[in-house]
Scaffold this active site. Structure first.
Site, short mmCIF file in Angstrom:
data_model
loop_
_atom_site.label_atom_id
_atom_site.label_comp_id
_atom_site.label_asym_id
_atom_site.label_seq_id
_atom_site.Cartn_x
_atom_site.Cartn_y
_atom_site.Cartn_z
N LYS A 27 2.82 -3.71 23.98
CA LYS A 27 3.77 -3.14 24.94
C LYS A 27 4.66 -4.26 25.52
CE LYS A 27 0.49 0.54 26.14
NZ LYS A 27 -0.22 1.23 27.26
N TYR B 292 4.27 9.56 24.12
CA TYR B 292 3.39 9.84 25.26
C TYR B 292 3.46 11.29 25.73
CZ TYR B 292 2.01 4.95 25.92
OH TYR B 292 1.46 3.70 25.77
N PHE C 109 2.10 9.49 36.49
CA PHE C 109 2.60 8.18 36.08
C PHE C 109 3.57 8.25 34.90
CE2 PHE C 109 -1.57 8.80 33.98
CZ PHE C 109 -1.23 8.65 32.65
N ARG D 13 -9.68 0.39 18.73
CA ARG D 13 -9.90 0.76 20.14
C ARG D 13 -10.95 -0.16 20.78
NH1 ARG D 13 -6.76 4.68 22.97
NH2 ARG D 13 -8.64 5.47 23.99
N THR E 253 -8.92 1.34 29.32
CA THR E 253 -7.53 1.39 29.81
C THR E 253 -7.23 0.40 30.93
OG1 THR E 253 -7.57 3.72 29.22
CG2 THR E 253 -5.72 2.99 30.57
N ARG F 171 -7.75 -6.18 26.51
CA ARG F 171 -7.45 -5.83 27.91
C ARG F 171 -8.41 -6.53 28.86
NH1 ARG F 171 -6.57 0.61 26.67
NH2 ARG F 171 -4.32 0.56 26.18
N ASN G 251 -1.09 -2.70 30.51
CA ASN G 251 -2.33 -3.07 29.81
C ASN G 251 -2.07 -3.58 28.40
OD1 ASN G 251 -1.74 -0.68 28.55
ND2 ASN G 251 -3.51 0.43 29.31
N HIS H 217 -1.33 -0.65 22.92
CA HIS H 217 -1.69 0.74 22.62
C HIS H 217 -2.41 0.79 21.29
CE1 HIS H 217 -1.30 5.04 21.79
NE2 HIS H 217 -0.99 4.66 20.56
N GLU I 2 1.55 9.19 15.23
CA GLU I 2 2.19 7.98 15.75
C GLU I 2 2.76 7.11 14.61
OE1 GLU I 2 -0.69 7.97 19.70
OE2 GLU I 2 -0.90 6.36 18.24
P1 IDP Z 1 -5.15 4.41 26.58
O1 IDP Z 1 -3.90 3.60 26.31
O2 IDP Z 1 -6.32 3.52 26.90
O3 IDP Z 1 -5.45 5.41 25.49
P2 IDP Z 1 -4.31 6.69 28.22
O4 IDP Z 1 -5.19 7.31 29.24
O5 IDP Z 1 -4.07 7.44 26.95
O6 IDP Z 1 -4.90 5.21 27.94
O7 IDP Z 1 -2.92 6.38 28.93
C1 IDP Z 1 -1.81 5.96 28.17
C2 IDP Z 1 -1.15 4.81 28.90
O8 IDP Z 1 -0.61 5.28 30.12
C3 IDP Z 1 -2.11 3.68 29.30
O9 IDP Z 1 -2.37 2.76 28.26
C4 IDP Z 1 -1.38 3.05 30.46
O10 IDP Z 1 -0.34 2.16 30.04
C5 IDP Z 1 -0.73 4.27 31.12
N1 IDP Z 1 -1.57 4.81 32.21
C6 IDP Z 1 -2.71 5.52 32.09
N2 IDP Z 1 -3.22 5.85 33.28
C7 IDP Z 1 -2.37 5.35 34.19
C8 IDP Z 1 -2.34 5.36 35.64
O11 IDP Z 1 -3.22 5.90 36.31
N3 IDP Z 1 -1.29 4.72 36.22
C9 IDP Z 1 -0.31 4.10 35.51
N4 IDP Z 1 -0.29 4.08 34.17
C10 IDP Z 1 -1.31 4.68 33.51
MG MG Z 2 -4.52 7.23 24.98
#
Ligand code: IDP
Ligand code: MG
Length: 150
Positions: A11, A51, A59, A87, A93, A104, A114, A117, A128
């Site tokens: 990212k 997304y 968010f 993963r 996350t 991470r 973070n 992806h 994707e």
């Molecule tokens: P992942 O990337 O670990 O699969 P997801 O829950 O699918 O996590 O969320 C997608 C992306 O959205 C995360 O990687 C992060 O960048 C962002 N994100 C997720 N939860 C939050 C939050 O509570 N606040 C801000 N950004 C978030």
């Molecule tokens: Mg995800």
């Protein structure tokens, strides 16, 4: 146990922090095979599609703004169980909670920023990869493969 291809993306924060090489090295050393790689500045359209499952989350608009803010590095990695393996390399996350040894866990302090992806299932990987690599992936024989899998 089957061969999979997964979509992984550094990212904008990972690119800005100079972590691209470190991240690629971890995947390479693990034994995954790189079958697609490029740097792009995502359009809002592709970011929203990528997304879409989070479109109702509070968010979401911040996430789209973040992902489209600058270049990302798109990668496709192949290997047995590549989706889950990736993963595991990435970690959970929130960087503050992610296990040490994961990307991470080693480099992050935030839930949104973070750095990376990774596809979470075979259907999302397919979606994707089609979205980000519409031009297709590279097919090549990894010479070291006979030393990676018994
Ligand atoms: P992942 O990337 O670990 O699969 P997801 O829950 O699918 O996590 O969320 C997608 C992306 O959205 C995360 O990687 C992060 O960048 C962002 N994100 C997720 N939860 C939050 C939050 O509570 N606040 C801000 N950004 C978030
Ligand atoms: Mg995800």
């Amino acid at each position: 146990m089957s061969n999979e291809v997964t979509y992984v993306m550094v990212k904008p924060d990972g690119v800005q922090r100079g972590l691209v090489g470190e991240i690629i090295q971890r995947f390479e050393r693990k034994g995954l095979q790189l079958v697609g790689l490029k740097q792009v500045v995502p359009s809002e359209e592709i970011a929203r599609k990528h997304y879409a499952v989070h479109s109702e989350r509070p968010f979401f608009s911040g996430l789209i703004k973040f992902i489209t803010s600058g270049p990302v590095v798109c990668m496709a990695w192949s290997g047995i169980d590549a989706i889950g393996v990736a993963r595991n390399l990435i970690g959970s996350t929130n960087g503050r909670e992610a296990a040490p040894g994961t990307i991470r866990g080693d480099f992050g302090m935030d839930i949104g920023y973070n750095m990376i992806h990774g596809s979470d299932a075979s259907e999302t990987a397919e979606f994707e990869l089609g979205l980000w690599f519409s031009e297709g992936l590279n097919e090549w024989t990894q010479d070291s493969i006979s030393w990676i899998y018994e």
